[in-house]
Design a protein around this motif. Structure first.
Motif, PDB file in Angstrom:
ATOM      1  N   ILE A 244      44.036  47.956  39.828  1.00  0.00           N
ATOM      2  CA  ILE A 244      45.370  47.423  40.098  1.00  0.00           C
ATOM      3  C   ILE A 244      45.258  45.968  40.554  1.00  0.00           C
ATOM      4  N   GLY A 245      46.010  45.091  39.920  1.00  0.00           N
ATOM      5  CA  GLY A 245      46.021  43.684  40.301  1.00  0.00           C
ATOM      6  C   GLY A 245      44.909  42.853  39.698  1.00  0.00           C
ATOM      7  N   ALA A 246      44.013  43.469  38.913  1.00  0.00           N
ATOM      8  CA  ALA A 246      42.899  42.699  38.350  1.00  0.00           C
ATOM      9  C   ALA A 246      43.389  41.633  37.376  1.00  0.00           C
ATOM     10  N   GLY A 247      44.310  42.018  36.485  1.00  0.00           N
ATOM     11  CA  GLY A 247      44.846  41.051  35.534  1.00  0.00           C
ATOM     12  C   GLY A 247      45.622  39.939  36.214  1.00  0.00           C
TER      13      GLY A 247
ATOM     14  N   ALA B 140      46.152  45.864  44.990  1.00  0.00           N
ATOM     15  CA  ALA B 140      46.068  44.471  44.548  1.00  0.00           C
ATOM     16  C   ALA B 140      45.670  43.615  45.742  1.00  0.00           C
ATOM     17  N   ASP B 141      44.382  43.289  45.837  1.00  0.00           N
ATOM     18  CA  ASP B 141      43.852  42.575  47.005  1.00  0.00           C
ATOM     19  C   ASP B 141      42.978  41.417  46.531  1.00  0.00           C
ATOM     20  N   PRO B 142      43.604  40.331  46.059  1.00  0.00           N
ATOM     21  CA  PRO B 142      42.841  39.201  45.499  1.00  0.00           C
ATOM     22  C   PRO B 142      41.946  38.532  46.542  1.00  0.00           C
ATOM     23  N   PRO B 143      40.855  37.918  46.102  1.00  0.00           N
ATOM     24  CA  PRO B 143      39.936  37.256  47.030  1.00  0.00           C
ATOM     25  C   PRO B 143      40.478  35.938  47.547  1.00  0.00           C
ATOM     26  N   ARG B 144      39.903  35.501  48.648  1.00  0.00           N
ATOM     27  CA  ARG B 144      40.218  34.198  49.234  1.00  0.00           C
ATOM     28  C   ARG B 144      39.167  33.176  48.802  1.00  0.00           C
ATOM     29  N   TRP B 145      39.491  31.896  49.008  1.00  0.00           N
ATOM     30  CA  TRP B 145      38.583  30.824  48.593  1.00  0.00           C
ATOM     31  C   TRP B 145      37.222  30.970  49.259  1.00  0.00           C
ATOM     32  N   SER B 146      37.196  31.428  50.502  1.00  0.00           N
ATOM     33  CA  SER B 146      35.916  31.592  51.202  1.00  0.00           C
ATOM     34  C   SER B 146      34.995  32.563  50.471  1.00  0.00           C
ATOM     35  N   GLU B 147      35.576  33.488  49.704  1.00  0.00           N
ATOM     36  CA  GLU B 147      34.786  34.443  48.936  1.00  0.00           C
ATOM     37  C   GLU B 147      34.378  33.898  47.570  1.00  0.00           C
ATOM     38  N   MET B 148      35.071  32.850  47.102  1.00  0.00           N
ATOM     39  CA  MET B 148      34.877  32.387  45.726  1.00  0.00           C
ATOM     40  C   MET B 148      34.308  30.983  45.623  1.00  0.00           C
TER      41      MET B 148
ATOM     42  N   GLY C 256      52.914  45.060  46.020  1.00  0.00           N
ATOM     43  CA  GLY C 256      52.457  44.667  44.695  1.00  0.00           C
ATOM     44  C   GLY C 256      53.549  43.989  43.902  1.00  0.00           C
ATOM     45  N   GLY C 257      53.472  44.163  42.596  1.00  0.00           N
ATOM     46  CA  GLY C 257      54.338  43.421  41.675  1.00  0.00           C
ATOM     47  C   GLY C 257      53.495  42.339  41.043  1.00  0.00           C
ATOM     48  N   SER C 258      53.413  42.325  39.727  1.00  0.00           N
ATOM     49  CA  SER C 258      52.511  41.412  39.026  1.00  0.00           C
ATOM     50  C   SER C 258      52.688  39.961  39.457  1.00  0.00           C
ATOM     51  N   CYS C 259      53.920  39.490  39.455  1.00  0.00           N
ATOM     52  CA  CYS C 259      54.143  38.067  39.741  1.00  0.00           C
ATOM     53  C   CYS C 259      53.916  37.737  41.216  1.00  0.00           C
ATOM     54  N   LEU C 260      54.230  38.670  42.113  1.00  0.00           N
ATOM     55  CA  LEU C 260      53.891  38.446  43.514  1.00  0.00           C
ATOM     56  C   LEU C 260      52.378  38.436  43.685  1.00  0.00           C
TER      57      LEU C 260
END
Length: 315
Positions: A246-249, A299-307, A29-33
């Motif tokens: 976690i990681g939403a923001g 913190a598990d952001p989505p990929r373009w294929s999901e969005m 994690g880590g906000s900027c990462l």
């Protein structure tokens, strides 16, 4: 390319074993990462600037970043320890206990001449790196080296338990806000920094002194945005079954920067020409990305294929 400069660490998040015992699971994690990972997963060329350890946890951080196509050429690897954060959830919000003394992230230094700013569209800064004087000083030096040619994105992502002098910290965050083209903060951060000041009044003051876009996120209540040309905009966020915030923001930040870049509005002057329709799409897309992250642990952001379908649906 977009760069995200700041913290990279390991979050120890609560989990349960099959037999019901509580455990802590290490998650990168880590906000900027997280912002860098979110951007790269959506398909934007993205690099990370900051300190990453060569220890066991630092190896996990680097593998996670590179596995999401984050360029680490501008990161500084060192033998200093990795920052560790222990997480618990209180009232739906994640609270953190940090172990951050003499760590690779905290001891990062800007290397003049190391970044070809002519090739950089935007730099995102914020979070725990700016709490301590060295991190704040080095970040200011990097921002100054851009000579105003690069869009600066800023999210204070406050961590009050790390702040020892609140007045000095608030003054420092005000200084970064004054230099930023794009400011995003949560309603919790806003209250910590500005008390019960009026969102719109604060946003108007920032726009008047040169900020291009101001955004306040409010969790399930959606997001508010203010722009000198596009005006004031409010967007809702999708209703989801929240597993973890976690990681939403950070994901919102990544989605916002990605959307601005995709619309051709990431440059400093281009940002000022943003239309109301474009602003609505940017904030709605960012909120949709953040909603996906809330449905997953860590913190598990989505990929373009999901969005991609969401982007198209937003017009």
């Amino acid at each position: 390319m977009i760069l995200s400069c700041g913290d990279a660490l390991i979050d120890f998040v609560p989990a349960k074993l099959a037999d019901g015992r509580d455990v802590l699971r290490p998650v990168v994690g880590g906000s900027c990462l997280n912002v860098a990972v979110g951007l790269a997963r959506l398909g934007a060329p993205t690099g990370f600037v900051g300190g990453i350890s060569t220890d066991l946890f630092g190896t996990m951080v680097a593998a996670h970043a590179e596995g999401s196509d984050v360029d680490l050429r501008y990161a500084t690897r060192s033998a200093d320890q990795t920052t560790l954060a222990f997480v618990r959830h209180v009232g739906g919000e994640a609270q953190y206990a940090f172990y951050d003394a003499e760590t690779a992230a905290r001891k990062w230094t800007f290397r003049p001449g190391s970044i070809p700013f002519a090739d950089i569209d935007a730099i995102h800064v914020g979070s725990t790196t700016l709490i301590h004087e060295q991190g704040a000083r080095e970040t200011r030096a990097m921002m100054a080296a851009t000579q105003g040619a690069v869009t600066i994105s800023f999210d204070p992502n406050c961590r009050p338990n790390l702040v020892t002098d609140k007045a000095a910290y608030v003054a420092g965050m005000d200084e970064f806000a004054a230099r930023a083209d794009l400011i995003k903060m949560s309603d919790v951060d806003f209250d910590y920094l500005h008390g019960h000041d009026d969102y719109a009044a604060r946003a108007a003051a920032l726009l008047a002194r040169g900020t291009g876009l101001v955004v306040i996120t409010r969790g399930p209540k959606g997001a508010l945005g203010w722009h000198a040309q596009a005006g004031a905009v409010e967007v809702a966020v999708p209703k989801v079954n929240v597993v973890d915030t976690i990681g939403a923001g950070d994901t919102f930040q990544a989605g916002m920067l990605f959307a601005l870049r995709k619309l051709g509005r990431i440059g400093r002057e281009a940002l000022r020409g943003l239309s109301e329709a474009e602003l609505r799409k940017v904030l709605a897309f960012a909120g949709a990305c953040a909603a996906v992250t809330c449905t997953r642990e860590g913190a598990d952001p989505p990929r373009w294929s999901e969005m991609a379908a969401t982007w198209d649906r937003l017009g």
